[in-house]
Design a protein around this motif. Structure first.
Motif, short mmCIF file in Angstrom:
data_model
loop_
_atom_site.label_atom_id
_atom_site.label_comp_id
_atom_site.label_asym_id
_atom_site.label_seq_id
_atom_site.Cartn_x
_atom_site.Cartn_y
_atom_site.Cartn_z
N ASP A 131 5.51 8.39 2.21
CA ASP A 131 6.23 8.28 0.96
C ASP A 131 6.02 9.59 0.21
O ASP A 131 4.88 9.98 -0.06
N THR A 164 11.95 11.91 2.70
CA THR A 164 11.32 11.25 3.84
C THR A 164 12.31 11.30 5.00
O THR A 164 13.52 11.43 4.79
N GLU A 189 0.86 -1.18 0.00
CA GLU A 189 0.00 0.00 0.00
C GLU A 189 0.90 1.23 0.00
O GLU A 189 1.93 1.24 0.66
N PRO A 190 0.51 2.28 -0.72
CA PRO A 190 1.34 3.49 -0.67
C PRO A 190 1.35 4.06 0.74
O PRO A 190 0.30 4.23 1.35
N SER A 191 2.53 4.29 1.27
CA SER A 191 2.66 4.79 2.63
C SER A 191 2.37 6.28 2.68
O SER A 191 2.74 7.01 1.78
N PRO A 192 1.73 6.74 3.76
CA PRO A 192 1.54 8.19 3.88
C PRO A 192 2.88 8.90 4.08
O PRO A 192 2.96 10.10 3.97
N ARG A 202 6.25 10.37 -2.73
CA ARG A 202 5.56 10.27 -4.02
C ARG A 202 4.05 10.32 -3.88
O ARG A 202 3.35 10.54 -4.85
N THR A 203 3.51 10.10 -2.67
CA THR A 203 2.06 10.11 -2.48
C THR A 203 1.54 11.51 -2.14
O THR A 203 0.33 11.69 -2.04
N LEU A 204 2.43 12.46 -1.94
CA LEU A 204 2.02 13.81 -1.53
C LEU A 204 1.98 14.75 -2.72
O LEU A 204 2.76 14.61 -3.65
N ARG A 205 1.11 15.72 -2.66
CA ARG A 205 1.08 16.72 -3.72
C ARG A 205 2.13 17.79 -3.41
O ARG A 205 2.49 17.99 -2.24
#
Length: 188
Positions: free
Chosen positions: A47, A156, A42-45, A49-52
């Motif tokens: 990570d 990170t 699952e994409p980690s919060p 790459r998951t943030l705008r």
């Protein structure tokens, strides 16, 4: 009649075998697909790459337990260090700052340094403003995903931070685990 049974039995057995084989193959495929879905990370919060762009997410555990999110901006100070300011939302008094020295590196090890706050010229990988305390980095790691781009710094981190309770002299400790995608401070 014996000829009919002798000819149809092998054909029926063959057809059943083919159907059973197909059913087995399809069930294996379905189980494999289900397994892939379960095992897919699952994409980690935490990570980047998951943030705008222009945002961050940090989880604090220890003396202070909270989840911070908000705006992520970066700027360059007079010494050439890049300072990433993670400004909390809605409480802008709570936030984290990370100072990246001008030396290019993919991974920065935090340093043990007790200061009441970021002093001019002092190298502090991270400090957390949490009224009435300022937590300063004791140890940790900051891993940069992007640093070369002029419009973005991403990374990170996992930092151990500490502060002294001025009333009791007790050591207050927290761990900050987070990610950021910072944009230049001049952008909105």
């Amino acid at each position: 009649m014996n000829d009919f049974w002798s000819e149809s039995m092998p054909r029926t057995a063959y057809t059943s075998y083919i159907r059973a084989g197909r059913l087995f193959k399809w069930s294996l495929l379905l189980f494999w697909l289900a397994g892939c879905r379960i095992e897919a990370p699952e994409p980690s919060p935490h990570d980047a790459r998951t943030l705008r762009p222009g945002s961050f997410l940090v989880v604090l555990q220890g003396t202070v337990t909270d989840t911070l999110e908000g705006r992520a901006r970066f700027r360059q100070d007079t010494s050439g260090a890049i300072v990433v300011d993670l400004i909390g939302r809605p409480d802008t008094a709570r936030g984290l700052s990370l100072e990246l020295p001008p030396v290019k590196a993919d991974t920065l090890e935090a340093v043990h340094r007790w200061v009441p706050g970021p002093e001019p010229g002092a190298f502090v990988v991270g400090y957390l403003a949490w009224p009435p305390y300022t937590f300063v980095t004791e140890a940790g790691e900051l891993v940069l995903a992007e640093r070369e781009r002029a419009d973005r710094v991403a990374g990170t981190f996992r930092l151990a931070l500490g502060a002294m309770d001025l009333r009791t002299g007790e050591l207050l400790e927290i761990e900050a685990l987070g990610a950021f995608v910072a944009i230049p401070a001049s952008e909105k």
